[in-house]
Design a protein around this motif. Structure first.
Motif, short mmCIF file in Angstrom:
data_model
loop_
_atom_site.label_atom_id
_atom_site.label_comp_id
_atom_site.label_asym_id
_atom_site.label_seq_id
_atom_site.Cartn_x
_atom_site.Cartn_y
_atom_site.Cartn_z
N SER A 16 45.63 1.30 -2.33
CA SER A 16 44.89 0.32 -2.03
C SER A 16 43.76 0.13 -2.59
O SER A 16 43.05 1.00 -3.03
N GLY A 17 43.49 -0.82 -3.10
CA GLY A 17 42.34 -1.38 -3.88
C GLY A 17 42.91 -1.49 -5.49
O GLY A 17 42.18 -1.86 -6.44
N GLU A 18 44.08 -1.26 -5.77
CA GLU A 18 44.75 -1.18 -6.99
C GLU A 18 44.95 -2.70 -7.34
O GLU A 18 45.35 -3.47 -6.90
N THR A 19 45.25 -2.94 -8.69
CA THR A 19 45.55 -4.14 -9.28
C THR A 19 46.88 -4.08 -9.41
O THR A 19 47.45 -3.34 -10.46
N ILE A 20 47.76 -5.10 -9.04
CA ILE A 20 49.36 -5.35 -9.29
C ILE A 20 49.46 -6.23 -10.55
O ILE A 20 48.95 -7.04 -10.67
N GLU A 21 50.35 -5.59 -11.21
CA GLU A 21 50.90 -6.54 -12.42
C GLU A 21 52.29 -6.91 -12.57
O GLU A 21 53.13 -5.94 -12.10
N LEU A 160 49.74 2.80 -0.42
CA LEU A 160 49.63 3.83 -0.07
C LEU A 160 47.84 3.86 0.17
O LEU A 160 47.08 3.33 -0.48
N PRO A 161 47.44 4.67 1.10
CA PRO A 161 45.94 4.42 1.59
C PRO A 161 45.11 5.64 0.60
O PRO A 161 46.03 6.60 0.30
N VAL A 162 44.23 5.34 0.26
CA VAL A 162 43.12 6.36 -0.52
C VAL A 162 42.30 6.75 0.70
O VAL A 162 41.32 6.40 0.63
N ASN A 163 42.80 7.94 1.46
CA ASN A 163 42.31 8.22 2.66
C ASN A 163 41.57 9.49 2.42
O ASN A 163 41.63 10.66 2.93
#
Length: 385
Positions: A16-21, A160-163
């Motif tokens: 979550s929060g990552e940039t998709i390409e 996926l969560p960054v928990n």
């Protein structure tokens, strides 16, 4: 005919929060019908427009009260892509659509490729397929010929969560070294300073959290006395790891006939009303007959397809180890007969079952590891005729 090919450059799994390409290609393949006698205008294929955006759909069980989506999550839902009418459930997240092109003309054998980049919102819920609530993500690529219906290519992705909460800052300040075994025979070289992205720091923090071995000992007892002493070597794990523990029966005053340990998740709705629901789902399970044993171990794998712990306005997910101890106080199990090679178990044995649950912390792992372990697909195709 025009082919639309989509390929995820970083794989189908993201934090979550990552940039998709995503590489999106529009191809006009050659065919036998393209003859030299045809004019150039007849051979062209044209598209009016194409756009792409990320959607997250939320579906719930019929007994669960459905929340209305937030205003921010629905700000860009009124687009030219009719996803709401085709997918079940509520639209949890819809990013702002990005126009790839307008008025594209392709000659036979010609192809055009565009790179779609979009950031997943930091507060986005993870992909999850539960019994009460489901969150599913996809990249929706829409295109249209003039005076023709819209065609959609849906590319599923997993988030996926960054928990890790507040542990990131504390761990990064405490140590900058990786918690991995060191080889004293290798020459120590200074690592070149590289620019670390927030996701590199997040993955390093996850590694530090789950690599710390902090053994905890638990004395298992019932009304008749001590059953076993259990040791769990660490309380935090990543997807794909093995949960390892040991049982010590030398301290027991009650005979333990068998023990089983299950990896369970507790799915509970977070809505405070009369329809609040809870579900317990069991995954990996370890079972062993331990009568006559002094020590035994627990090895419980964590599948890569599981979802780490998270919480949203609709549901919360927690993980635990569920123990079942089968004990007996029968005098038939006393004495040296257990050590005899010709000892036979009694035909009837009065038993009692004791259950116990131990919470554990389950975190995400590297998206590349999840994608490789599950062998997920990276490429998708749509034919427009």
């Amino acid at each position: 005919m025009i082919e639309v090919n989509a390929k995820l450059l970083k794989g189908p799994v993201y934090l979550s929060g990552e940039t998709i390409e995503c590489s999106i290609s529009f191809i006009h393949p050659k065919s036998l019908q393209h003859k030299v006698s045809q004019s150039n205008n007849d051979a062209f294929e044209s598209l009016a427009w194409a756009s792409a955006q990320i959607h997250c759909q939320c579906t719930t069980d019929g007994k669960v009260s459905k929340l209305k989506p937030d205003g921010d999550s629905m700000a860009f839902s009124d687009t030219a892509l009719p996803v709401n009418t085709q997918d079940a459930g509520l639209q949890e997240i819809a990013t702002k659509p990005k126009i790839l092109f307008c008025d594209l003309r392709l000659s036979p054998g010609q192809a055009k490729t565009y790179i779609y980049r979009e950031k997943i919102p930091n507060d986005a819920p993870p992909s999850y397929r539960g019994q009460l609530v489901k969150y599913s993500y996809k990249i929706t690529i829409g295109t249209q010929r003039v005076n023709s219906p819209i065609k959609l290519l849906k590319v599923p992705i997993r988030v996926l969560p960054v928990n890790i909460g507040m542990d990131v800052g504390g761990l990064c300040n405490e140590t900058s070294d990786e918690l991995s075994p060191a080889n004293p025979f290798l020459e120590v070289r200074e690592k070149e300073k590289e620019i670390e992205t927030p996701f590199d720091l997040a993955l390093q923090a996850l590694q530090n959290i789950t690599a710390r071995r902090n053994p905890n000992f638990y004395m298992i007892s019932n009304t008749w006395g001590k059953v076993a002493r259990f040791c769990l070597f660490k309380p935090a794990y990543k997807l794909g790891e093995d949960i390892i523990g040991t049982f010590d029966f030398t301290v027991a005053t009650v005979k333990c006939v068998q023990v089983s340990v299950s990896l369970q998740c507790e799915e509970e709705t977070t809505i405070e009303d009369k329809t609040k629901q809870t579900r317990i789902i069991t995954f990996s399970k370890h079972h062993e007959v331990c009568l006559g044993l002094q020590h035994t171990q627990l090895i419980l794998p964590i599948p890569l397809h599981l979802t780490p712990a998270f919480e949203t306005k609709l549901v919360s997910l927690k993980w635990r180890l569920h123990f079942e101890f089968v004990t007996s106080t029968s005098p038939k199990l006393d004495g040296p007969k257990l050590e005899d090679s010709d000892w036979k178990a009694p035909a009837e044995l009065p038993i009692e079952t004791m259950v116990w649950s131990l919470p554990i912390r389950l975190f995400s792992t590297s998206p590349e590891q999840v994608a490789q372990g599950l062998q997920a697909n990276n490429s998708y195709r749509l034919a427009i005729r």
